[in-house]
Structures are given as structure tokens and as C-alpha cells.
Motif scaffolding. Structure first.
Motif, PDB file in Angstrom:
ATOM      1  N   UNK A 133       0.864  -1.172   0.000  1.00  0.00           N
ATOM      2  CA  UNK A 133       0.000   0.000   0.000  1.00  0.00           C
ATOM      3  C   UNK A 133       0.901   1.223   0.000  1.00  0.00           C
ATOM      4  N   UNK A 134       0.681   2.090  -0.959  1.00  0.00           N
ATOM      5  CA  UNK A 134       1.552   3.249  -1.147  1.00  0.00           C
ATOM      6  C   UNK A 134       0.706   4.509  -1.053  1.00  0.00           C
ATOM      7  N   UNK A 135       1.124   5.429  -0.207  1.00  0.00           N
ATOM      8  CA  UNK A 135       0.470   6.730  -0.093  1.00  0.00           C
ATOM      9  C   UNK A 135       1.465   7.773  -0.582  1.00  0.00           C
ATOM     10  N   UNK A 136       1.067   8.500  -1.622  1.00  0.00           N
ATOM     11  CA  UNK A 136       1.953   9.461  -2.285  1.00  0.00           C
ATOM     12  C   UNK A 136       1.527  10.873  -1.882  1.00  0.00           C
ATOM     13  N   UNK A 137       2.389  11.615  -1.192  1.00  0.00           N
ATOM     14  CA  UNK A 137       2.025  12.978  -0.800  1.00  0.00           C
ATOM     15  C   UNK A 137       1.898  13.879  -2.031  1.00  0.00           C
ATOM     16  N   UNK A 138       1.155  14.970  -1.851  1.00  0.00           N
ATOM     17  CA  UNK A 138       0.924  15.884  -2.970  1.00  0.00           C
ATOM     18  C   UNK A 138       2.239  16.408  -3.558  1.00  0.00           C
ATOM     19  N   UNK A 139       3.190  16.688  -2.701  1.00  0.00           N
ATOM     20  CA  UNK A 139       4.521  17.075  -3.171  1.00  0.00           C
ATOM     21  C   UNK A 139       5.507  15.988  -2.769  1.00  0.00           C
ATOM     22  N   UNK A 140       6.343  15.552  -3.651  1.00  0.00           N
ATOM     23  CA  UNK A 140       6.752  16.172  -4.913  1.00  0.00           C
ATOM     24  C   UNK A 140       5.954  15.714  -6.136  1.00  0.00           C
ATOM     25  N   UNK A 141       4.867  14.924  -5.943  1.00  0.00           N
ATOM     26  CA  UNK A 141       4.158  14.383  -7.094  1.00  0.00           C
ATOM     27  C   UNK A 141       3.545  15.491  -7.955  1.00  0.00           C
ATOM     28  N   UNK A 142       2.940  16.525  -7.325  1.00  0.00           N
ATOM     29  CA  UNK A 142       2.368  17.622  -8.118  1.00  0.00           C
ATOM     30  C   UNK A 142       3.417  18.257  -9.021  1.00  0.00           C
ATOM     31  N   UNK A 143       4.611  18.453  -8.502  1.00  0.00           N
ATOM     32  CA  UNK A 143       5.692  19.035  -9.312  1.00  0.00           C
ATOM     33  C   UNK A 143       6.045  18.121 -10.475  1.00  0.00           C
ATOM     34  N   UNK A 144       6.092  16.805 -10.217  1.00  0.00           N
ATOM     35  CA  UNK A 144       6.394  15.858 -11.298  1.00  0.00           C
ATOM     36  C   UNK A 144       5.301  15.882 -12.363  1.00  0.00           C
ATOM     37  N   UNK A 156      -7.402   6.891  -4.470  1.00  0.00           N
ATOM     38  CA  UNK A 156      -7.217   7.860  -3.391  1.00  0.00           C
ATOM     39  C   UNK A 156      -6.928   7.074  -2.119  1.00  0.00           C
ATOM     40  N   UNK A 157      -6.050   7.583  -1.267  1.00  0.00           N
ATOM     41  CA  UNK A 157      -5.702   6.928  -0.014  1.00  0.00           C
ATOM     42  C   UNK A 157      -5.561   8.016   1.038  1.00  0.00           C
ATOM     43  N   UNK A 158      -6.554   8.116   1.937  1.00  0.00           N
ATOM     44  CA  UNK A 158      -6.576   9.145   2.984  1.00  0.00           C
ATOM     45  C   UNK A 158      -6.385  10.552   2.415  1.00  0.00           C
ATOM     46  N   UNK A 159      -7.078  10.833   1.314  1.00  0.00           N
ATOM     47  CA  UNK A 159      -7.032  12.157   0.713  1.00  0.00           C
ATOM     48  C   UNK A 159      -5.822  12.442  -0.151  1.00  0.00           C
ATOM     49  N   UNK A 160      -4.972  11.443  -0.341  1.00  0.00           N
ATOM     50  CA  UNK A 160      -3.793  11.608  -1.184  1.00  0.00           C
ATOM     51  C   UNK A 160      -3.821  10.558  -2.277  1.00  0.00           C
ATOM     52  N   UNK A 161      -2.943  10.721  -3.243  1.00  0.00           N
ATOM     53  CA  UNK A 161      -2.814   9.700  -4.272  1.00  0.00           C
ATOM     54  C   UNK A 161      -2.318   8.410  -3.641  1.00  0.00           C
ATOM     55  N   UNK A 162      -2.786   7.298  -4.167  1.00  0.00           N
ATOM     56  CA  UNK A 162      -2.358   6.031  -3.604  1.00  0.00           C
ATOM     57  C   UNK A 162      -2.282   4.950  -4.660  1.00  0.00           C
ATOM     58  N   UNK A 163      -1.606   3.880  -4.304  1.00  0.00           N
ATOM     59  CA  UNK A 163      -1.496   2.716  -5.172  1.00  0.00           C
ATOM     60  C   UNK A 163      -1.485   1.471  -4.305  1.00  0.00           C
ATOM     61  N   UNK A 164      -2.010   0.395  -4.868  1.00  0.00           N
ATOM     62  CA  UNK A 164      -1.972  -0.913  -4.230  1.00  0.00           C
ATOM     63  C   UNK A 164      -1.392  -1.881  -5.234  1.00  0.00           C
ATOM     64  N   UNK A 165      -0.349  -2.568  -4.842  1.00  0.00           N
ATOM     65  CA  UNK A 165       0.318  -3.509  -5.722  1.00  0.00           C
ATOM     66  C   UNK A 165       0.342  -4.879  -5.069  1.00  0.00           C
ATOM     67  N   UNK A 166       0.208  -5.904  -5.868  1.00  0.00           N
ATOM     68  CA  UNK A 166       0.448  -7.266  -5.411  1.00  0.00           C
ATOM     69  C   UNK A 166       1.822  -7.644  -5.946  1.00  0.00           C
ATOM     70  N   UNK A 167       2.723  -8.008  -5.019  1.00  0.00           N
ATOM     71  CA  UNK A 167       4.099  -8.348  -5.392  1.00  0.00           C
ATOM     72  C   UNK A 167       4.481  -9.684  -4.775  1.00  0.00           C
ATOM     73  N   UNK A 168       5.443 -10.339  -5.382  1.00  0.00           N
ATOM     74  CA  UNK A 168       5.981 -11.578  -4.839  1.00  0.00           C
ATOM     75  C   UNK A 168       7.327 -11.244  -4.204  1.00  0.00           C
TER      76      UNK A 168
END
Length: 101
Positions: free
Chosen positions: A6-17, A43-55
Motif C-alpha cells: 500500500x503506497x500513499x503518495x504525498x501531494x509534493x513532490x508528485x504535483x511538481x512531477x 485515493x488513499x486518505x485524501x492523497x494519491x495512492x497505489x496498491x500492488x500485489x508483489x511476490x
């Protein structure tokens, strides 16, 4: 071992990217390196998010999965063990229940 990242990406630096036009390229590089079985963005707690299944073959592989997110986006990363219904069936849950229930 199959894990949910589970990945939560803050607004910065992602907005700049995003403004620079490099967010998509960076995401693609990370995913090409990690090679998840599945990936979903949300969305994850109001921020960008991603969910990955990995081995994860062994614990020493965890930094290679998490560091690209930390270093590229200052993201928070959590790992959770997951299993399929078949995996759960192999666990002998009924016998465990009889023993401890």
C-alpha cells in the motif's frame, strides 16, 4: 511470498512531477522494475495512492520494492501478507479452529 504493497503518495513532490510531465515516466520506471502481479491506483486518505500485489522471495528484497517510492515521491509504503483462497485452504484453518476453538 505474496504481499500487498500500500503506497500513499504525498501531494509534493508528485504535483511538481505532474507539472513537469515526468510523473508518468517515473511511475512506469518503478513498475517496470518491481514487476507487480497487479497494480491499482486510488485515493488513499485524501492523497494519491497505489496498491500492488508483489511476490517477495525473501525479506532482503523489500528495500528494492520500497526505495523507488521513497526516493522518487517521498511516499509511505506498507507491506501486508496476503493469500488466495487456495492458500487459505492449505492453511488447515478448520483443524486450527478445532484445536483452539
Amino acid at each position: 511470498m505474496r504481499m500487498l504493497m500500500q503506497i500513499k503518495i504525498p501531494h509534493e513532490p508528485f504535483n511538481t512531477a505532474v507539472r513537469k510531465g515526468t510523473a508518468g515516466e517515473t511511475l512506469r520506471r518503478i513498475l517496470d522494475e518491481i514487476k507487480p502481479e497487479a497494480v491499482y491506483f486510488s485515493e488513499y486518505e485524501g492523497q494519491r495512492g497505489a496498491m500492488l500485489i508483489v511476490d517477495v522471495a525473501e525479506p532482503s528484497k523489500v528495500p528494492a520494492l520500497a526505495e523507488p517510492w521513497f526516493l522518487s515521491f517521498n511516499a509511505n509504503v506498507e507491506f501486508h501478507l496476503v493469500m488466495s483462497l487456495d492458500d487459505l485452504g492449505k492453511a488447515g484453518i478448520d483443524a486450527i479452529g478445532k484445536k483452539w476453538g
